[in-house]
Design an enzyme around this catalytic site. Structure first.
Site, PDB file in Angstrom:
ATOM      1  CE1 TYR A   1      -3.502   2.692   1.176  1.00 27.21           C
ATOM      2  CE2 TYR A   1      -1.971   3.157   2.953  1.00 27.21           C
ATOM      3  CZ  TYR A   1      -3.087   3.493   2.220  1.00 27.21           C
ATOM      4  OH  TYR A   1      -3.788   4.628   2.540  1.00 27.21           O
TER       5      TYR A   1
HETATM    6  N1  LIG Z   1      -7.823   3.933   6.315  1.00 27.98           N
HETATM    7  C1  LIG Z   1      -6.860   4.736   6.758  1.00 27.98           C
HETATM    8  O1  LIG Z   1      -6.522   4.767   7.967  1.00 27.98           O
HETATM    9  C2  LIG Z   1      -6.142   5.634   5.771  1.00 27.98           C
HETATM   10  C3  LIG Z   1      -5.070   6.377   6.226  1.00 27.98           C
HETATM   11  C4  LIG Z   1      -4.476   7.291   5.351  1.00 27.98           C
HETATM   12  C5  LIG Z   1      -4.951   7.426   4.050  1.00 27.98           C
HETATM   13  N2  LIG Z   1      -5.980   6.653   3.611  1.00 27.98           N
HETATM   14  C6  LIG Z   1      -6.458   6.864   2.221  1.00 27.98           C
HETATM   15  O2  LIG Z   1      -7.529   7.782   2.269  1.00 27.98           O
HETATM   16  C7  LIG Z   1      -8.344   7.643   1.094  1.00 27.98           C
HETATM   17  C8  LIG Z   1      -9.813   7.711   1.477  1.00 27.98           C
HETATM   18  O3  LIG Z   1     -10.111   6.810   2.520  1.00 27.98           O
HETATM   19  P1  LIG Z   1     -11.610   6.313   2.808  1.00 27.98           P
HETATM   20  O4  LIG Z   1     -11.657   5.838   4.189  1.00 27.98           O
HETATM   21  O5  LIG Z   1     -12.578   7.317   2.316  1.00 27.98           O
HETATM   22  O6  LIG Z   1     -11.642   5.039   1.816  1.00 27.98           O
HETATM   23  P2  LIG Z   1     -12.897   4.158   1.365  1.00 27.98           P
HETATM   24  O7  LIG Z   1     -14.067   4.405   2.231  1.00 27.98           O
HETATM   25  O8  LIG Z   1     -12.386   2.744   1.240  1.00 27.98           O
HETATM   26  O9  LIG Z   1     -13.233   4.742  -0.076  1.00 27.98           O
HETATM   27  C9  LIG Z   1     -12.464   4.489  -1.194  1.00 27.98           C
HETATM   28  C10 LIG Z   1     -13.342   4.695  -2.408  1.00 27.98           C
HETATM   29  O10 LIG Z   1     -12.587   4.412  -3.581  1.00 27.98           O
HETATM   30  C11 LIG Z   1     -13.495   3.860  -4.502  1.00 27.98           C
HETATM   31  N3  LIG Z   1     -12.860   3.073  -5.539  1.00 27.98           N
HETATM   32  C12 LIG Z   1     -12.184   1.918  -5.389  1.00 27.98           C
HETATM   33  N4  LIG Z   1     -11.828   1.446  -6.581  1.00 27.98           N
HETATM   34  C13 LIG Z   1     -12.303   2.320  -7.506  1.00 27.98           C
HETATM   35  C14 LIG Z   1     -12.280   2.367  -8.913  1.00 27.98           C
HETATM   36  N5  LIG Z   1     -11.700   1.411  -9.604  1.00 27.98           N
HETATM   37  N6  LIG Z   1     -12.868   3.421  -9.543  1.00 27.98           N
HETATM   38  C15 LIG Z   1     -13.458   4.406  -8.844  1.00 27.98           C
HETATM   39  N7  LIG Z   1     -13.522   4.411  -7.484  1.00 27.98           N
HETATM   40  C16 LIG Z   1     -12.953   3.377  -6.841  1.00 27.98           C
HETATM   41  C17 LIG Z   1     -14.372   2.938  -3.661  1.00 27.98           C
HETATM   42  O11 LIG Z   1     -15.543   2.646  -4.381  1.00 27.98           O
HETATM   43  P3  LIG Z   1     -16.702   1.662  -3.824  1.00 27.98           P
HETATM   44  O12 LIG Z   1     -17.442   2.473  -2.808  1.00 27.98           O
HETATM   45  O13 LIG Z   1     -17.496   1.347  -5.022  1.00 27.98           O
HETATM   46  O14 LIG Z   1     -16.020   0.466  -3.212  1.00 27.98           O
HETATM   47  C18 LIG Z   1     -14.582   3.783  -2.430  1.00 27.98           C
HETATM   48  O15 LIG Z   1     -15.737   4.549  -2.548  1.00 27.98           O
HETATM   49  C19 LIG Z   1      -7.906   6.340   0.448  1.00 27.98           C
HETATM   50  O16 LIG Z   1      -7.074   6.637  -0.654  1.00 27.98           O
HETATM   51  C20 LIG Z   1      -7.069   5.672   1.536  1.00 27.98           C
HETATM   52  O17 LIG Z   1      -6.050   4.846   0.988  1.00 27.98           O
HETATM   53  C21 LIG Z   1      -6.596   5.771   4.454  1.00 27.98           C
END
Ligand SMILES: NC(=O)c1ccc[n+]([C@@H]2O[C@H](COP(=O)([O-])OP(=O)(O)OC[C@H]3O[C@@H](n4cnc5c(N)ncnc54)[C@H](OP(=O)(O)O)[C@@H]3O)[C@@H](O)[C@H]2O)c1
Length: 227
Positions: free
Chosen positions: A136
């Site tokens: 990641y």
């Molecule tokens: N989790 C953590 O602690 C953490 C920490 C730092 C940074 N981040 C980053 O922060 C960002 C936002 O996090 P979050 O919690 O909002 O993530 P999330 O809820 O998992 O949302 C990610 C979104 O990306 C969409 N997606 C995935 N594949 C796709 C594709 N092929 N085409 C278009 N959309 C697509 C998903 O669609 P679906 O709804 O259809 O599945 C989902 O809506 C991410 O990039 C994550 O890596 C996360």
């Protein structure tokens, strides 16, 4: 200034949904565009959230198809992520998906690009031994570097561990980041969404910067001024 037209990739995600609602309710912005990957999500955003929506799966779409989705917008936000669902998806969404959207912004003449990356993505020593997060972080670090090489007015946001608590509007000043124990490198998704909104409204303070985002004690206005 005329209201900003913003398109959000990953709109159906937890940060994305909060951001769409904030943009919709702020008169500095035109109706935002949710870029999503199922017809049900398109209907949800159009009929329930009340914003524009388009079906574009960034994993399988060509750069030209992404150009068609974002053409005419002032800014694009990339908040999509594979959610740790396998190394290949991490590479096709977090890495190549982000790079394709950046290329599409360049080709479509959309200069402003905001990316949600991850805390200390640049620092291999920080993440190399974080359990299950190596691929990641490789993807996030590499995508960030491609974005920095572009000619876009980018802002790379690097949030700590994302929480679902209510936003505080308070951030940890960058010169005091190391004072926090690493276990507390977290930030509420609502604060990430509101910081994206603030970044769109304050390009002078945020363009061509990579900004670690962690909740702390400094109000957002002061935090932005210090960048
Ligand atoms: N989790 C953590 O602690 C953490 C920490 C730092 C940074 N981040 C980053 O922060 C960002 C936002 O996090 P979050 O919690 O909002 O993530 P999330 O809820 O998992 O949302 C990610 C979104 O990306 C969409 N997606 C995935 N594949 C796709 C594709 N092929 N085409 C278009 N959309 C697509 C998903 O669609 P679906 O709804 O259809 O599945 C989902 O809506 C991410 O990039 C994550 O890596 C996360």
């Amino acid at each position: 200034m005329s209201p900003l037209k913003v398109a959000v990739v990953g709109a159906n995600g937890k940060v994305g949904r909060l951001l769409l609602t904030q943009l919709k309710n702020n008169s500095s912005f035109s109706t935002p565009l949710a870029i999503v990957r199922t017809q049900e999500q398109v209907a949800h955003f159009k009929n329930i959230v009340g914003v524009d929506a388009v079906l574009t799966d960034i994993e399988n779409a060509s750069v030209n198809e992404i150009v068609d989705a974002i053409k005419g917008y002032d800014a694009v936000v990339f908040s999509a992520g594979a959610g740790g669902k396998g190394v290949e998806r991490i590479f096709t969404v977090d890495l190549d998906g982000c790079i394709k959207v950046a290329e599409a912004c360049e080709n479509a003449g959309v200069k402003r690009f905001i990316v949600v990356s991850a805390f200390k993505a640049e620092d291999r020593d920080f993440w190399w031994n974080l359990k299950g997060l190596r691929s990641y972080y490789i993807a996030k670090r590499s995508a960030d570097r491609e974005v920095r090489r572009s000619n876009l007015d980018y802002t790379i946001l690097q949030p700590g561990s994302l929480e679902l608590n209510e936003g505080t509007g308070l951030f940890q000043p960058l010169d005091k980041l190391e004072e926090k124990a690493s276990a507390f490198y977290s930030v509420n998704r609502e604060d990430v969404a509101s910081f994206i909104t603030q970044s769109l409204l304050h390009p002078d303070a945020t363009v061509r910067k990579s900004i670690p985002l962690v909740n702390g004690n400094e109000p957002v206005e002061k935090f932005i001024q210090s960048l």
